[in-house]
Design a protein around this motif. Structure first.
Motif, PDB file in Angstrom:
ATOM      1  N   VAL A 234      -7.906  -1.061 -10.301  1.00  7.47           N
ATOM      2  CA  VAL A 234      -7.676  -0.129 -11.318  1.00  7.47           C
ATOM      3  C   VAL A 234      -6.248  -0.865 -11.609  1.00  7.47           C
ATOM      4  O   VAL A 234      -5.098  -0.224 -12.619  1.00  7.47           O
ATOM      5  N   TRP A 235      -5.550  -1.925 -11.562  1.00  5.70           N
ATOM      6  CA  TRP A 235      -4.413  -2.009 -11.224  1.00  5.70           C
ATOM      7  C   TRP A 235      -5.012  -3.328 -11.278  1.00  5.70           C
ATOM      8  O   TRP A 235      -3.510  -4.049 -11.756  1.00  5.70           O
ATOM      9  N   GLU A 236      -5.156  -3.985 -12.335  1.00  6.45           N
ATOM     10  CA  GLU A 236      -5.468  -5.598 -13.000  1.00  6.45           C
ATOM     11  C   GLU A 236      -4.468  -5.667 -14.236  1.00  6.45           C
ATOM     12  O   GLU A 236      -3.647  -6.845 -13.826  1.00  6.45           O
ATOM     13  N   TYR A 237      -3.691  -4.676 -14.545  1.00  6.75           N
ATOM     14  CA  TYR A 237      -2.623  -4.382 -15.717  1.00  6.75           C
ATOM     15  C   TYR A 237      -1.527  -3.764 -15.090  1.00  6.75           C
ATOM     16  O   TYR A 237      -0.581  -2.951 -16.126  1.00  6.75           O
ATOM     17  N   GLY A 238      -1.548  -3.587 -13.900  1.00  2.00           N
ATOM     18  CA  GLY A 238      -0.112  -2.716 -13.621  1.00  2.00           C
ATOM     19  C   GLY A 238      -0.141  -2.056 -13.144  1.00  2.00           C
ATOM     20  O   GLY A 238      -1.354  -0.812 -13.469  1.00  2.00           O
ATOM     21  N   GLY A 239       1.124  -1.080 -13.377  1.00  4.39           N
ATOM     22  CA  GLY A 239       1.125   0.656 -13.086  1.00  4.39           C
ATOM     23  C   GLY A 239       2.006   0.632 -11.879  1.00  4.39           C
ATOM     24  O   GLY A 239       2.843   0.187 -11.110  1.00  4.39           O
ATOM     25  N   GLY A 240       1.638   1.749 -10.952  1.00  5.80           N
ATOM     26  CA  GLY A 240       1.986   1.836 -10.101  1.00  5.80           C
ATOM     27  C   GLY A 240       1.855   3.404  -8.912  1.00  5.80           C
ATOM     28  O   GLY A 240       0.970   3.744  -9.233  1.00  5.80           O
ATOM     29  N   GLY A 241       2.642   3.597  -8.020  1.00 11.24           N
ATOM     30  CA  GLY A 241       2.605   4.561  -7.181  1.00 11.24           C
ATOM     31  C   GLY A 241       3.668   6.063  -6.676  1.00 11.24           C
ATOM     32  O   GLY A 241       4.659   5.355  -6.726  1.00 11.24           O
ATOM     33  N   TYR A 242       3.087   7.095  -6.616  1.00 14.49           N
ATOM     34  CA  TYR A 242       4.795   8.215  -6.620  1.00 14.49           C
ATOM     35  C   TYR A 242       3.619   8.184  -5.178  1.00 14.49           C
ATOM     36  O   TYR A 242       2.916   8.705  -4.684  1.00 14.49           O
ATOM     37  N   HIS A 243       5.549   7.915  -4.734  1.00 15.12           N
ATOM     38  CA  HIS A 243       5.573   8.381  -3.598  1.00 15.12           C
ATOM     39  C   HIS A 243       5.727   7.326  -2.369  1.00 15.12           C
ATOM     40  O   HIS A 243       6.838   7.141  -2.263  1.00 15.12           O
ATOM     41  N   CYS A 244       4.432   7.335  -1.720  1.00 13.81           N
ATOM     42  CA  CYS A 244       4.768   5.648  -1.370  1.00 13.81           C
ATOM     43  C   CYS A 244       5.261   5.672   0.097  1.00 13.81           C
ATOM     44  O   CYS A 244       6.159   4.722   0.277  1.00 13.81           O
ATOM     45  N   VAL A 245       5.348   6.933   0.541  1.00 17.38           N
ATOM     46  CA  VAL A 245       5.158   6.954   1.702  1.00 17.38           C
ATOM     47  C   VAL A 245       5.358   6.176   2.682  1.00 17.38           C
ATOM     48  O   VAL A 245       6.177   4.992   3.854  1.00 17.38           O
ATOM     49  N   TYR A 246       3.941   6.190   3.179  1.00 14.35           N
ATOM     50  CA  TYR A 246       3.551   5.179   4.290  1.00 14.35           C
ATOM     51  C   TYR A 246       2.943   4.209   4.075  1.00 14.35           C
ATOM     52  O   TYR A 246       1.478   4.346   3.572  1.00 14.35           O
ATOM     53  N   MET A 247       3.003   2.995   4.520  1.00 13.14           N
ATOM     54  CA  MET A 247       2.659   2.149   3.603  1.00 13.14           C
ATOM     55  C   MET A 247       3.301   0.705   3.977  1.00 13.14           C
ATOM     56  O   MET A 247       3.877   0.489   5.027  1.00 13.14           O
ATOM     57  N   THR A 248       1.613   0.265   4.584  1.00  5.69           N
ATOM     58  CA  THR A 248       1.518  -1.387   5.215  1.00  5.69           C
ATOM     59  C   THR A 248       1.938  -2.269   4.437  1.00  5.69           C
ATOM     60  O   THR A 248       3.016  -2.140   3.296  1.00  5.69           O
ATOM     61  N   GLN A 249       2.547  -3.308   4.956  1.00  9.74           N
ATOM     62  CA  GLN A 249       2.948  -4.449   4.783  1.00  9.74           C
ATOM     63  C   GLN A 249       2.027  -5.510   4.005  1.00  9.74           C
ATOM     64  O   GLN A 249       1.830  -5.215   2.465  1.00  9.74           O
TER      65      GLN A 249
END
Lengths: 425, 425
Positions: A234-249
């Protein structure tokens, strides 16, 4: 409308403060620099000449994640555990929404954005026609993002909307998106990836907002939401995520590699007890971070001053380090990164040729004095009381507490109250 | 001044909202209830009759811990590790303070309190004469608390001040206090305990603000600051602690047993990365909790709306529970508990016979709409933009953005800038 701001302090494109004038011709900034006599433009060049009285002109704030029409659920249900709140209070009320109501409720949000110096929003909600109409009618700038999930909209509808709203009005854009991994089937997500590919377009979604969401995704798919969505393309051409509170390395590495935007929503994450996003770590990795209010049901207000303080304050608490995420960085996030996240690169700073989305900050207020550091004053002690004027696309929509959005605010308030009374009945 | 507020919504003494009128005669509330014709008071009874237009009258907020005159250090040094901030930036500048400057800098803070609906403060700072004069000259209500430590003031001076300022002016009170355990010798603390005994008076101090403070106290004295101070007898007649972020069960038990007030300072604790106080646990134990902004060097603003959101928001984050510390509780802390903490029981709510310290909240603003729940709107989305009028002791000191405090705010801003320029030179 041609407007000359003189006797101003101006936050320039390098976020340095200069003295002088800013000229708006049509919907763009025509000049920033030292005092300039009117002669250069000929007689009657200006519709308005505004003495800024040494106040500060800054680029408008960009609310990079919100659900505007949820104004009707402000203070409707709070202080409840998250799942009770969502399932028992919010979802049943949202099911009652009809398109026309979204128009009025979006307008209520627009009023509030203007009071906080927010000049554009990145709005994920149902009934794009009504949202777009509300923004255009008010003169407000909105980037729509599809809220598709398994229960509403569809990849086909998203594609139609993508084409329609990117040609709808200069104030409107439309982005590919979907609600979240946990509400959207793999088949639909693959369709989203296909659309991203077809239009070489970025894709935005709620991502890793709560611990439970990440755990459940791992149970279902063996990997985190970020890794799962990335694998699906889904992110082949960028974009992003809302919130992103719990993110692994590994999640953060994907964001870095794909140049994805994190849109942090500290007010909502705080009020819903979701947690504190690792914003300092994101910045250290060079991940671009924008700021959003989230919707008024969870926050409960649409106030970029609150969000800015929380971005830095919560980072300081999380890192146990008072030097985490400084004021300059926060302001850039709320303004420039927000603009670029929404694809509004033409609104990312005050410079000649840029769109005239700007705010006059009243420095003649006690919370802005003394003037040890204007940017720190703005981020650490600024509030809506300091928003003296908000201009979108060259038009002044808010000034000295009064709105120029084509409708009496009292009518909008009355409609919002009528709508919630009707749904409650 | 006799003022009639009509067509009002009023937060009554039970924190329920009623419709009607509120009458102020002199400096006290003379009537709260349904519409009342003017005849009852005779002709020309009112200096002002104010149509409240269905807006909301609430008791004024009480800022239960602050250092007003630190306005000069707002945004002077931020984003620094705590000890660098304090030792290299704050202390050297404070050493330059002269009494006259404290007068002007306190006035700047008073302007800001008024914009946030704060009608009284609990002010710990040097040069009480100047602080008291600033408050009386503005018509503002201040409870002074001694900032004594080993380097400034003395038990004798505190006693003299206690006698002097409790007979100085109806707007001024004075409390026994000291800066903190870690800055005050045991000999001086025993003198404080003796004064508490002699005057049967409460004592207030900074307490357990940081982890390091508690650890170092245990290293020095074998027990936590709370236990150490309690053993020395300083809280024989009550009082309380500012901050109280790191509290053991035994510490909390002492607070409960002695009916000590916790004054929580979430903005300052956030910005200085000190931590999150266990407010839910304190409330569960029945410990009274008031709210303070702390000084403008650490916060950096004096805004009870920010503090209220942080009290509940940070509790929700700490407890990982969106139902922690509800809006009703927060409002009571910021108003009634704050009043009682400062010994201002006569200002703890709106009721006949109480002092007229009150605020008119503008509900005709987008962030207050729709009216699902006015108290939640106030706590979760309220801001300084909603403060339409602030009355202290029966006098309107702030209305529609303008101040009536006997001096042009621009002069006060100019003095604050002059003072910091002088110190920087």
């Amino acid at each position: 409308m041609n407007t000359r701001f003189y006797n101003a302090r101006i936050l320039d494109k390098d976020f340095q403060i200069i003295q002088g004038e800013l000229h708006v011709v049509g919907n763009r900034i025509a000049y920033i620099g030292p005092e300039k006599t009117q002669d250069a433009y000929g007689e009657n060049a200006w519709d308005r000449e505004i003495d800024v009285k040494e106040n500060l002109l800054i680029p408008g704030f960009k609310d990079a994640h919100t659900h505007s029409a949820m104004t009707f659920l402000r203070s409707f249900a709070d202080d409840l555990p998250l799942l009770d709140w969502l399932n028992k209070q919010i979802f049943p009320m949202e099911a009652k929404l009809v398109p026309e109501d979204v128009y009025h409720l979006s307008k209520l949000a627009i009023l509030e954005y203007l009071t906080s110096g927010i000049t554009s929003n990145f709005d994920m909600y149902f009934y794009p026609e009504q949202i777009a109409k509300a923004s255009v009618d008010c003169g407000f700038r909105t980037v729509l993002v599809s809220p598709m999930n398994d229960f509403s909209s569809s990849p086909r509808e998203m594609e139609e909307d993508y084409i329609k709203y990117n040609a709808y009005d200069p104030l409107i854009r439309y982005c590919l998106g979907f609600h979240a991994e946990y509400t959207t089937s793999q088949d639909r997500l693959k369709e989203v990836a296909r659309l991203a590919q077809k239009y070489q377009a970025p894709v935005f979604t709620h991502n890793s907002e709560t611990e439970a969401e990440v755990r459940q995704c791992i149970e279902r798919n063996g990997v985190t939401p970020t890794q799962y969505l990335d694998k699906l393309g889904v992110w082949e051409y960028g974009g992003g995520g809302y919130h992103c509170v719990y993110m692994t390395q590994e999640d953060l590495d994907i964001f870095k590699r794909r140049k994805l935007y994190v849109v942090t929503n500290p007010g909502s994450n705080t009020k819903l007890a979701s947690g504190i996003a690792p914003v300092q770590k994101m910045l250290d990795l060079g991940i671009p971070v924008a700021v959003g209010t989230d919707g008024p049901a969870s926050n409960n207000c649409l106030d970029m001053f609150r969000e800015m303080f929380l971005v830095t304050g919560l980072a300081k608490l999380r890192e146990k380090d008072a030097s985490a995420v400084g004021a300059d960085q926060v302001l850039k996030m709320a303004v420039s990164e927000g603009a670029r996240c929404c694809g509004l690169d033409d609104c990312d700073c005050l410079a000649e040729g840029k769109l005239a989305d700007l705010v006059m900050i009243d420095l003649h207020r006690p919370n802005m004095q003394p003037e040890n550091n204007l940017v720190k004053n703005l981020v650490y002690s600024g509030s809506k009381e300091n928003v003296k004027l908000t201009m979108v696309n060259g038009s002044i929509l808010y000034e000295d507490g009064l709105f120029s959005i084509g409708e009496d605010p009292e009518e909008i308030y009355a409609k919002a109250n009528e709508i919630i009374r009707k749904y409650r009945a």
